[in-house]
Design an enzyme around this catalytic site. Structure first.
Site, PDB file in Angstrom:
ATOM      1  N   THR A 136       0.745  -1.198  -0.163  1.00 24.93           N
ATOM      2  CA  THR A 136      -0.106  -0.029  -0.132  1.00 24.93           C
ATOM      3  C   THR A 136       0.814   1.310   0.036  1.00 24.93           C
ATOM      4  O   THR A 136       1.862   1.295   0.472  1.00 24.93           O
ATOM      5  CB  THR A 136      -0.983   0.169   1.145  1.00 24.93           C
ATOM      6  OG1 THR A 136      -1.360   1.142   1.515  1.00 24.93           O
ATOM      7  CG2 THR A 136      -0.188  -0.561   2.644  1.00 24.93           C
ATOM      8  N   ASP A 137       0.229   2.310  -0.494  1.00 26.12           N
ATOM      9  CA  ASP A 137       0.954   3.658  -0.170  1.00 26.12           C
ATOM     10  C   ASP A 137       1.000   4.086   1.056  1.00 26.12           C
ATOM     11  O   ASP A 137       1.643   5.304   1.266  1.00 26.12           O
ATOM     12  CB  ASP A 137       0.143   4.792  -1.208  1.00 26.12           C
ATOM     13  CG  ASP A 137      -0.991   5.026  -0.751  1.00 26.12           C
ATOM     14  OD1 ASP A 137      -1.755   4.336   0.060  1.00 26.12           O
ATOM     15  OD2 ASP A 137      -2.021   5.842  -1.642  1.00 26.12           O
ATOM     16  N   GLU A 138       0.377   3.631   1.963  1.00 27.96           N
ATOM     17  CA  GLU A 138       0.168   4.011   3.473  1.00 27.96           C
ATOM     18  C   GLU A 138       1.642   3.885   4.005  1.00 27.96           C
ATOM     19  O   GLU A 138       1.792   4.767   5.269  1.00 27.96           O
ATOM     20  CB  GLU A 138      -1.050   3.612   3.967  1.00 27.96           C
ATOM     21  CG  GLU A 138      -2.371   3.858   3.225  1.00 27.96           C
ATOM     22  CD  GLU A 138      -3.562   3.340   4.333  1.00 27.96           C
ATOM     23  OE1 GLU A 138      -3.442   3.536   5.435  1.00 27.96           O
ATOM     24  OE2 GLU A 138      -4.603   3.141   3.613  1.00 27.96           O
ATOM     25  N   TYR A 172      -1.667  -0.452  11.123  1.00 29.03           N
ATOM     26  CA  TYR A 172      -2.165  -1.105   9.828  1.00 29.03           C
ATOM     27  C   TYR A 172      -0.859  -0.780   8.822  1.00 29.03           C
ATOM     28  O   TYR A 172      -0.155  -1.820   8.474  1.00 29.03           O
ATOM     29  CB  TYR A 172      -3.185  -0.737   8.849  1.00 29.03           C
ATOM     30  CG  TYR A 172      -3.377  -1.004   7.707  1.00 29.03           C
ATOM     31  CD1 TYR A 172      -3.097  -2.312   7.249  1.00 29.03           C
ATOM     32  CD2 TYR A 172      -3.139   0.197   6.611  1.00 29.03           C
ATOM     33  CE1 TYR A 172      -3.131  -2.600   5.684  1.00 29.03           C
ATOM     34  CE2 TYR A 172      -3.237  -0.274   5.155  1.00 29.03           C
ATOM     35  CZ  TYR A 172      -3.228  -1.368   4.730  1.00 29.03           C
ATOM     36  OH  TYR A 172      -3.300  -1.792   3.543  1.00 29.03           O
ATOM     37  N   LYS A 221       2.310  -3.256   7.346  1.00 31.05           N
ATOM     38  CA  LYS A 221       2.565  -3.647   5.917  1.00 31.05           C
ATOM     39  C   LYS A 221       3.749  -3.136   5.716  1.00 31.05           C
ATOM     40  O   LYS A 221       4.716  -3.738   4.966  1.00 31.05           O
ATOM     41  CB  LYS A 221       1.579  -2.733   4.953  1.00 31.05           C
ATOM     42  CG  LYS A 221       0.148  -3.036   4.982  1.00 31.05           C
ATOM     43  CD  LYS A 221       0.144  -4.607   4.455  1.00 31.05           C
ATOM     44  CE  LYS A 221      -0.021  -4.657   2.920  1.00 31.05           C
ATOM     45  NZ  LYS A 221      -0.207  -6.011   2.396  1.00 31.05           N
TER      46      LYS A 221
END
Ligand code: NAD
Ligand code: TYD
Length: 353
Positions: A133-135, A159, A163
């Protein structure tokens, strides 16, 4: 020959599996724990396809993964399995560490042993593609340039931290053991089969059910939206042609504030399924307490995947969001199954215990 798709009963994984079976002759084995987010109903249209197999199990179960790899002669593993909801990670981070960090580690260990025993062309051709993810890059200011692959990791939620940890493990397995890995970091997805805890499906279903549309904080947080089948086509492209050990940012060049997204959804619903009192669904919007540590802005610079692999999204936000609303209106049974939890009964009926 077959591919193993972990988390293939979730939102993005199930879209990927359906497209794969429609476009390729190669078999797919799905390994999915079937948590609350895993829904075999997403895959009901392919349940009788001889090239498809769903196995309920955990990516952290090294023995099970090893057996599946060997038994099916797997030539690529695509790792979609994860706990994926930021708000849940704030309330209960433990499962995120367990699946996203420990689970990915166990999966990598099983894959490393399997790949280590392969020879010749099979060893050359094998791939492990990690869906991220970009997060992991943290939060941008209003005028900052979008995230490139060089952006430093600055995860802010349990989260995104879990990741990020999994991305680092994948990277280390390439660097240390030479495992043939690819990593994709994608922006926010939307489209069919999206579990209604996330912004877009939640707003559609709450609107139709006459409930409040809860907008966190001032509603000006920005996300970069990508229609899910575009994400799937990018993953296929990276799997086919990506350079080993590389990461690719995937995004839709569609930055929107949450307010813009919710307004758009209300306007489309006003058009496709107007309220009985003829008022706008916008009347149901309510500003609520902000998410703790809420990242302000995500934006993906997807120029590397375009330049090096020739991938671009096919949908615009306008076309994708309309298709999405239409899909939810056209699939009341899917919605009912998810909302009532009836899909769990369906699992027992279809697959036994
Ligand atoms: P999802 O929550 O809809 O699906 C996750 C799936 O993984 C579910 O089917 C669940 O049952 C399964 N799962 C959970 N724990 C497991 C375990 N221990 N073993 C096996 N299966 C397990 O998530 P999604 O939105 O489809 O996201 C898929 C992947 O893409 C995730 O890795 C996520 O981080 C990443 N991603 C998501 C988005 C997005 O906007 N949704 C954007 C970028 C990246
Ligand atoms: P979400 O779909 O949970 O994705 P993520 O947090 O991974 O980006 O949320 C998207 C944006 O919408 C995020 O800024 C939080 C906001 N949001 C709301 O304003 N209200 C809601 O009820 C939800 C679920 C999210």
């Amino acid at each position: 020959m077959a591919i193993l798709v972990t988390g293939g009963a979730g939102f993005i994984g199930s879209n990927f599996v359906l497209e794969w079976l429609a476009q390729s002759s190669e078999s797919v084995v799905v390994l999915d724990k079937l948590t609350y987010a895993g829904n075999p109903d997403n895959l009901s249209s392919v349940q009788n396809d001889a090239r498809f197999k769903l196995v309920q199990g955990d990516i952290g179960d090294r023995t099970l993964v090893s057996d599946l790899l060997t038994k099916h002669g797997i030539r690529a593993v695509l790792n979609f399995a994860a706990e994926s909801h930021v708000d849940r990670s704030i309330h209960a981070p433990g499962e995120f560490i367990q699946t996203n960090v420990v689970g990915t580690f166990e999966l990598l260990e099983a894959v490393r042993a399997y790949w280590g025993a392969l020879e010749g062309d099979a060893r050359q051709a094998f791939r492990f593609l990690h869906v991220s993810t970009d997060e992991v890059y943290g939060s941008l200011g209003d005028n900052d340039p979008a995230f490139t692959e060089q952006h430093r990791y600055e995860p802010n939620s349990p989260y995104s931290a879990s990741k990020a940890a999994s991305d680092h493990l994948v990277r280390a397995y390439h660097h240390t053991y030479g495992l043939p890995v690819l990593t994709t970091n994608c922006s926010n997805n939307y489209g069919p089969f999206h579990f209604p805890e996330k912004l877009i499906p939640l707003m559609i279903l709450n609107a139709l059910n006459g409930k409040a549309l809860p907008v966190y904080g001032d509603g000006r947080n920005v996300r970069d939206w990508l229609y899910v089948t575009d994400h799937c086509s990018a993953i296929r492209r990276v799997l086919e042609s990506g350079l080993l050990g590389e990461t690719y940012n995937i995004g839709g060049w569609n930055e929107k504030t949450n307010l813009e997204v919710v307004h758009t959804l209300c306007d489309i619903l006003d058009d496709l399924s107007p309220r009985s009192d003829a008022k706008s669904y916008r009347e149901q919007m309510q500003f609520v307490k902000d998410r703790p540590g809420h990242d302000r802005r995500y934006a993906i610079d997807a120029s590397k995947v375009e330049r090096e692999l020739g991938w671009r999204p096919a949908e615009t936000f306008d076309s994708g969001i309309r298709k999405t609303v239409r899909w939810y209106l056209d699939h009341p049974q899917w919605v009912q199954g998810v909302v009532s939890g009836a899909y769990r009964d369906w699992v027992k009926t279809q697959y036994g215990q």
